[in-house]
Design a protein around this motif. Structure first.
Motif, short mmCIF file in Angstrom:
data_model
loop_
_atom_site.label_atom_id
_atom_site.label_comp_id
_atom_site.label_asym_id
_atom_site.label_seq_id
_atom_site.Cartn_x
_atom_site.Cartn_y
_atom_site.Cartn_z
N ALA A 89 0.83 -1.21 0.00
CA ALA A 89 0.00 0.00 0.00
C ALA A 89 0.86 1.25 0.00
O ALA A 89 0.54 2.24 -0.68
N LEU A 90 1.96 1.24 0.75
CA LEU A 90 2.83 2.42 0.79
C LEU A 90 3.51 2.66 -0.55
O LEU A 90 3.76 3.80 -0.93
N ARG A 91 3.81 1.57 -1.25
CA ARG A 91 4.51 1.71 -2.54
C ARG A 91 3.64 2.34 -3.63
O ARG A 91 4.16 2.79 -4.64
N THR A 92 2.33 2.38 -3.42
CA THR A 92 1.45 2.85 -4.50
C THR A 92 1.25 4.35 -4.50
O THR A 92 0.66 4.89 -5.44
N VAL A 93 1.75 5.06 -3.47
CA VAL A 93 1.49 6.50 -3.35
C VAL A 93 2.79 7.26 -3.14
O VAL A 93 3.64 6.84 -2.35
N ILE A 94 2.93 8.36 -3.85
CA ILE A 94 4.09 9.25 -3.70
C ILE A 94 3.55 10.58 -3.18
O ILE A 94 2.63 11.17 -3.76
N THR A 95 4.10 11.05 -2.08
CA THR A 95 3.62 12.28 -1.45
C THR A 95 4.48 13.46 -1.89
O THR A 95 5.69 13.46 -1.69
N LYS A 96 3.83 14.45 -2.48
CA LYS A 96 4.53 15.67 -2.90
C LYS A 96 4.64 16.66 -1.74
O LYS A 96 5.63 17.38 -1.64
N ASP A 97 3.63 16.71 -0.91
CA ASP A 97 3.56 17.70 0.15
C ASP A 97 3.48 17.01 1.51
O ASP A 97 2.41 16.50 1.88
N PRO A 98 4.57 16.96 2.27
CA PRO A 98 4.54 16.29 3.59
C PRO A 98 3.48 16.88 4.53
O PRO A 98 2.99 16.17 5.41
N GLN A 99 3.13 18.16 4.33
CA GLN A 99 2.12 18.76 5.20
C GLN A 99 0.78 18.06 5.04
O GLN A 99 -0.01 17.98 5.99
N TRP A 100 0.53 17.52 3.85
CA TRP A 100 -0.70 16.76 3.63
C TRP A 100 -0.75 15.54 4.54
O TRP A 100 -1.79 15.24 5.13
N LEU A 101 0.39 14.84 4.68
CA LEU A 101 0.46 13.70 5.58
C LEU A 101 0.16 14.12 7.01
O LEU A 101 -0.63 13.48 7.73
N ILE A 102 0.79 15.20 7.45
CA ILE A 102 0.60 15.69 8.81
C ILE A 102 -0.86 16.06 9.04
O ILE A 102 -1.45 15.73 10.08
N ASP A 103 -1.46 16.74 8.07
CA ASP A 103 -2.86 17.15 8.21
C ASP A 103 -3.78 15.93 8.31
O ASP A 103 -4.73 15.92 9.11
N CYS A 104 -3.51 14.91 7.49
CA CYS A 104 -4.35 13.71 7.51
C CYS A 104 -4.24 12.98 8.86
O CYS A 104 -5.25 12.57 9.43
N LEU A 105 -3.02 12.83 9.36
CA LEU A 105 -2.84 12.17 10.65
C LEU A 105 -3.44 13.00 11.77
O LEU A 105 -4.00 12.47 12.74
N GLY A 106 -3.35 14.33 11.64
CA GLY A 106 -3.89 15.22 12.66
C GLY A 106 -5.41 15.20 12.72
O GLY A 106 -6.00 15.62 13.73
#
Length: 365
Positions: A89-106
């Motif tokens: 699952a991790l291999r299928t997505v490339i994150t351009k904006d790390p803030q998006w990850l933080i916002d989703c976890l938050g």
């Protein structure tokens, strides 16, 4: 100085000097790769799929999957993209904006009083009970996750939270609705010291051991991640054995099959209590392996701790603990004198090293 700016020039020059000495400064990067990076960054979403990157790469004669993976791995190493490969699952997505990850976890890991949801919108979508379960019992429903993440890369985000031990599957109770444990939200709210048969559980047993971090310190999040692994392992109990749901709070009670134990955090120590002597070695082995797994996967091997045991039946008023090595010499601790079982405790670190999480949990037995 944050007020006057004094010293900022020295800091800037120091960082620049150290940066110029880094190995990656001399990397030769294909112009096709750099152009592909530009195309990725031109996408309007904060993340792109691996298939999308492959399509963009084909426009630039980057045709092999191996080259695409090499390119993404390099960009991840350089910090210009986030690309993880630990799970499918991790291999299928490339994150351009790390803030998006933080916002989703938050949106999941949050203080319900300081960062409240829009209650009107939540109730309108029929998710009021789901939110109360999240903050009272540290469990989030799949419906609430999909609502909060707006169906954005849900499997990727779930895999990321599992891999970093911020979440584990909750394999207890009804199968009608899928839930996940968020251990960082554990409180005593909703704590019920009775099991499904109405019998009081969670009483501290007379046998005890602990992980002592006091020579250094117990970092925030280690206890919660250990609970996360313990609950994940508990959820793998075979159907032939009654699967008892863990009781979670400041005092956590967990079942490994027929064996139960309680665990709690005391300053820079994690203390465990068991009520059956025959379960001690098995539970100690599993939990030691789990702590090594947390140390390797999350703490970069930086945890310093000692395994200590209570030499006799535990006196809760003034408990006494000695090192595991000293405990093996004590005649009063029968469960530490079985060589084959204690060899598993000694090998716990090796058994957890370099193993993916699912395989690790399957191998615990």
């Amino acid at each position: 100085n944050n007020v006057t700016g004094e010293g900022i020039d020295i800091l800037s020059k120091t960082i620049e000097g150290v940066t110029r000495e880094q190995e990656f400064i001399n990397y030769e990067i294909s112009l096709r790769w750099l152009r592909c990076l530009d195309l990725i960054n031109e996408e309007s979403t904060p993340w792109v799929t691996l298939d999308k990157v492959k399509t963009l790469g084909e426009q630039l004669d980057i045709n092999s999957s191996a080259e695409v993976i090499d390119m993404l791995s390099l960009f991840n190493e350089l910090g210009v993209l986030v690309y993880m490969t630990a799970t499918d699952a991790l291999r299928t997505v490339i994150t351009k904006d790390p803030q998006w990850l933080i916002d989703c976890l938050g949106k999941v890991i949050r203080d319900g009083e300081l960062h409240m949801f829009d209650c009107t919108e939540i109730e309108k979508n029929g998710l009021g009970d789901d939110v109360r379960t999240l903050f009272q019992r540290a469990r989030i429903s799949e419906d609430l996750l999909e609502y909060l993440w707006k169906d954005e890369a849900v499997e990727f985000l779930l895999s990321l939270m599992r891999r970093t031990l911020l979440l584990s599957n909750w394999e207890f109770g009804s199968k009608d609705q899928k839930f996940y444990l968020i251990p960082s939200l554990m409180t005593n709210a909703g704590y019920n010291p009775r099991n499904s048969q109405g019998r009081t559980v969670g009483v501290l047993g007379p046998y005890s051991f602990r992980f002592d971090f006091s020579k250094d310190f117990l970092p925030t999040g280690v206890f919660e991640r250990l609970v996360c692994l313990a609950v994940a392992h508990s959820g793998k109990t075979p159907p032939s054995i009654h699967r008892q749901a863990p009781i979670l709070g400041e005092l956590c009670c967990v079942w490994f099959g027929e064996y139960s134990f309680c665990m709690k955090r005391e300053n820079d120590r994690i203390v465990f209590f068991l009520d059956r002597e025959e379960s001690c070695t098995s539970v100690l082995t599993i939990l030691t392996s789990m702590l090594h797994k947390v140390n390797q996967d999350v703490m970069s091997g930086g945890l310093q701790f000692e395994v200590q045991v209570c030499p006799y039946e535990c006196d809760f008023r003034v408990p006494i603990y000695i090192s595991l090595e000293e405990g093996r010499k004590q005649k009063g601790i029968a469960w530490l004198r079985t060589k084959a079982q204690m060899r598993r405790v000694d090998n716990a670190q090796l058994e957890s090293k370099g193993v993916n999480l699912d395989t690790f949990l399957d191998n615990l037995g």
